[in-house]
Design a protein around this motif. Structure first.
Motif, mmCIF file in Angstrom:
data_model
loop_
_atom_site.group_PDB
_atom_site.id
_atom_site.type_symbol
_atom_site.label_atom_id
_atom_site.label_comp_id
_atom_site.label_asym_id
_atom_site.label_seq_id
_atom_site.Cartn_x
_atom_site.Cartn_y
_atom_site.Cartn_z
ATOM 1 N N TRP A 284 0.832 -1.209 0.000
ATOM 2 C CA TRP A 284 0.000 0.000 0.000
ATOM 3 C C TRP A 284 0.867 1.260 0.000
ATOM 4 N N LEU A 285 1.904 1.272 0.842
ATOM 5 C CA LEU A 285 2.792 2.428 0.903
ATOM 6 C C LEU A 285 3.570 2.604 -0.396
ATOM 7 N N SER A 286 4.072 1.499 -0.930
ATOM 8 C CA SER A 286 4.843 1.559 -2.169
ATOM 9 C C SER A 286 3.994 2.108 -3.314
ATOM 10 N N ASN A 287 2.745 1.643 -3.401
ATOM 11 C CA ASN A 287 1.854 2.101 -4.464
ATOM 12 C C ASN A 287 1.548 3.588 -4.347
ATOM 13 N N HIS A 288 1.288 4.050 -3.118
ATOM 14 C CA HIS A 288 0.945 5.463 -2.938
ATOM 15 C C HIS A 288 2.161 6.364 -3.155
ATOM 16 N N LYS A 289 3.346 5.857 -2.826
ATOM 17 C CA LYS A 289 4.547 6.650 -3.075
ATOM 18 C C LYS A 289 4.777 6.821 -4.576
ATOM 19 N N SER A 290 4.567 5.754 -5.343
ATOM 20 C CA SER A 290 4.774 5.824 -6.789
ATOM 21 C C SER A 290 3.693 6.660 -7.476
ATOM 22 N N ARG A 291 2.550 6.817 -6.811
ATOM 23 C CA ARG A 291 1.440 7.610 -7.382
ATOM 24 C C ARG A 291 1.255 8.926 -6.625
ATOM 25 N N ARG A 292 2.329 9.430 -6.077
ATOM 26 C CA ARG A 292 2.238 10.625 -5.241
ATOM 27 C C ARG A 292 1.533 11.772 -5.952
ATOM 28 N N ASP A 293 1.811 11.951 -7.239
ATOM 29 C CA ASP A 293 1.241 13.092 -7.963
ATOM 30 C C ASP A 293 -0.257 12.958 -8.179
ATOM 31 N N ARG A 294 -0.815 11.782 -7.870
ATOM 32 C CA ARG A 294 -2.262 11.578 -8.053
ATOM 33 C C ARG A 294 -3.010 11.685 -6.729
ATOM 34 N N LEU A 295 -2.295 11.914 -5.629
ATOM 35 C CA LEU A 295 -2.942 12.050 -4.323
ATOM 36 C C LEU A 295 -3.368 13.494 -4.109
ATOM 37 N N SER A 296 -4.451 13.662 -3.351
ATOM 38 C CA SER A 296 -4.915 15.017 -3.033
ATOM 39 C C SER A 296 -3.996 15.646 -1.988
ATOM 40 N N GLN A 299 -4.706 14.128 1.374
ATOM 41 C CA GLN A 299 -4.134 12.801 1.557
ATOM 42 C C GLN A 299 -2.628 12.888 1.819
ATOM 43 N N LEU A 300 -1.945 13.743 1.076
ATOM 44 C CA LEU A 300 -0.512 13.931 1.291
ATOM 45 C C LEU A 300 -0.246 14.474 2.690
ATOM 46 N N ALA A 301 -1.121 15.376 3.152
ATOM 47 C CA ALA A 301 -0.948 15.955 4.490
ATOM 48 C C ALA A 301 -1.091 14.875 5.560
ATOM 49 N N GLN A 302 -2.051 13.959 5.386
ATOM 50 C CA GLN A 302 -2.226 12.875 6.351
ATOM 51 C C GLN A 302 -0.977 11.996 6.416
ATOM 52 N N LEU A 303 -0.416 11.696 5.247
ATOM 53 C CA LEU A 303 0.787 10.865 5.210
ATOM 54 C C LEU A 303 1.998 11.611 5.775
ATOM 55 N N ALA A 304 2.090 12.892 5.468
ATOM 56 C CA ALA A 304 3.213 13.692 5.981
ATOM 57 C C ALA A 304 3.154 13.807 7.493
ATOM 58 N N ASP A 305 1.938 13.930 8.037
ATOM 59 C CA ASP A 305 1.774 14.051 9.488
ATOM 60 C C ASP A 305 2.229 12.792 10.214
ATOM 61 N N TRP A 310 8.488 11.580 1.914
ATOM 62 C CA TRP A 310 8.145 11.720 0.506
ATOM 63 C C TRP A 310 6.782 12.373 0.287
ATOM 64 N N ALA A 311 5.971 12.437 1.342
ATOM 65 C CA ALA A 311 4.644 13.039 1.223
ATOM 66 C C ALA A 311 4.640 14.525 1.583
ATOM 67 N N GLN A 312 5.795 15.063 1.998
ATOM 68 C CA GLN A 312 5.865 16.475 2.380
ATOM 69 C C GLN A 312 5.546 17.343 1.168
ATOM 70 N N GLN A 313 4.723 18.361 1.411
ATOM 71 C CA GLN A 313 4.400 19.305 0.347
ATOM 72 C C GLN A 313 5.596 20.211 0.113
ATOM 73 N N PRO A 314 5.908 20.541 -1.149
ATOM 74 C CA PRO A 314 7.041 21.434 -1.419
ATOM 75 C C PRO A 314 6.797 22.823 -0.857
ATOM 76 N N GLN A 315 7.850 23.398 -0.241
ATOM 77 C CA GLN A 315 7.748 24.747 0.283
ATOM 78 C C GLN A 315 7.904 25.745 -0.864
ATOM 79 N N GLN A 316 7.286 26.920 -0.699
ATOM 80 C CA GLN A 316 7.385 27.937 -1.742
ATOM 81 C C GLN A 316 8.843 28.334 -1.950
#
Length: 320
Positions: A284-296, A299-305, A310-316
């Motif tokens: 499950w983790l491997s699949n979501h990491k490879s599809r990171r650009d398709r996550l909302s 969802q990325l925030a939940q994983l980053a927390d 790899w789920a951290q949102q890029p800083q400006q």
């Protein structure tokens, strides 16, 4: 002449030292009623706890005379070497708590030259306190006497959460106001400000005791968390009902991190959930990491927390 020299220079001093230890043990037993002496305890200026530990080692190695063993047993000496090792680590735990204010130690933490962080991690695992119920209960009481929250898992949260919570209390005690604790403000290397912002944002995901403790510190949930039900929050994150694969994966990951205190999951690992179902967490983790650009973003925030870099949102102006 040689025999006398050996007696006076070697044998007699050793005998005198043993008698000093024995007398200190007897004095402690007369005062306390037992020989349950902490490893770091000194009776006056005499290191009684360390001396008793040395006697147990000598007994185990077979180098102690039967007479000395009998004399110590009459005082109530127990020879259990497992309890001896536990007592030595317990002394290290006390030393760590005196500095950190908590036993929620990271795995790499040391005190008195002992790996107290790993030791505490092992104790928190099922059966970690020992197989004998009486011994396990006694050890739990000894740890609770140092820190009632030494095992936050039984309270429903992680060691990492407890460590940050204690850090929050330390900052407030030092005079910081709650609104001053912003991301970047740290305590013993932990970013308390960033953690605090997450608690405010994810208030509805905290259990009642966590909410109660943070409320006593002056915290309140964010306005949107008060107006949005847990079910609506899930839908807002784009994950649907509780049986949704993403939600089940998050639940399994939270359970794994709480138990193992790490985010690295083996590819073949399967996590069993309380409802009897299972999640192939590694896949499950491997699949979501490879599809990171398709996550909302939610969802990325939940994983980053949960600590997934790899789920951290890029800083400006920066990189992911």
């Amino acid at each position: 002449m040689v025999a006398k020299w050996v007696k006076f220079q070697v044998i007699e001093p050793e005998k005198q030292d043993w008698l000093r230890g024995y007398n200190a043990a007897q004095q402690y037993r007369d005062q306390e009623g037992d020989l349950d002496v902490p490893y770091e305890h000194q009776e006056g200026a005499y290191p009684l706890g360390r001396w008793l530990s040395d006697q147990r080692r000598a007994f185990r190695a077979g180098t102690m005379s039967g007479k000395r063993a009998d004399e110590l047993e009459e005082l109530g000496m127990t020879w259990d070497t497992a309890d001896t090792a536990f007592a030595e680590n317990l002394a290290a735990a006390r030393a760590y708590h005196a500095k950190a204010g908590t036993l929620a130690a990271p795995r790499h933490a040391t005190a008195l030259d002992k790996p107290v962080g790993q030791w505490l991690t092992n104790l928190r695992r099922p059966g970690g306190l020992g197989k004998e119920p009486e011994r396990a209960a006694r050890r739990a009481e000894q740890l609770a006497a140092i820190d009632p929250d030494w095992n936050p898992r039984v309270l429903g949260w992680t060691v990492d959460w407890q460590r940050h919570y204690v850090g929050l209390g330390a900052l407030l005690k030092a005079g910081a106001r709650l609104d001053e604790i912003v991301p970047g403000m740290t305590h013993r290397g932990n970013d308390i400000g960033r953690w605090l912002a997450r608690q405010t944002r994810d208030w509805a995901r905290l259990n009642p005791e966590q909410q109660h403790r943070l409320g006593k510190a002056g915290m309140k949930p964010a306005a949107r968390a008060q107006k949005t039900s847990a079910r609506t929050s899930v839908k807002a994150a784009g994950v649907g009902e509780g049986s949704d694969p993403f939600t089940r994966g998050i639940t399994a990951l939270q359970q794994y991190i709480q138990r193992e205190e790490k985010t690295m999951v083996g590819r073949q690992h399967v996590e069993d959930l309380p409802d009897g179902t299972s999640v192939r967490l590694g896949v499950w983790l491997s699949n979501h990491k490879s599809r990171r650009d398709r996550l909302s973003d939610q969802q990325l925030a939940q994983l980053a927390d949960l600590g997934l870099a790899w789920a951290q949102q890029p800083q400006q102006g920066g990189e992911a």
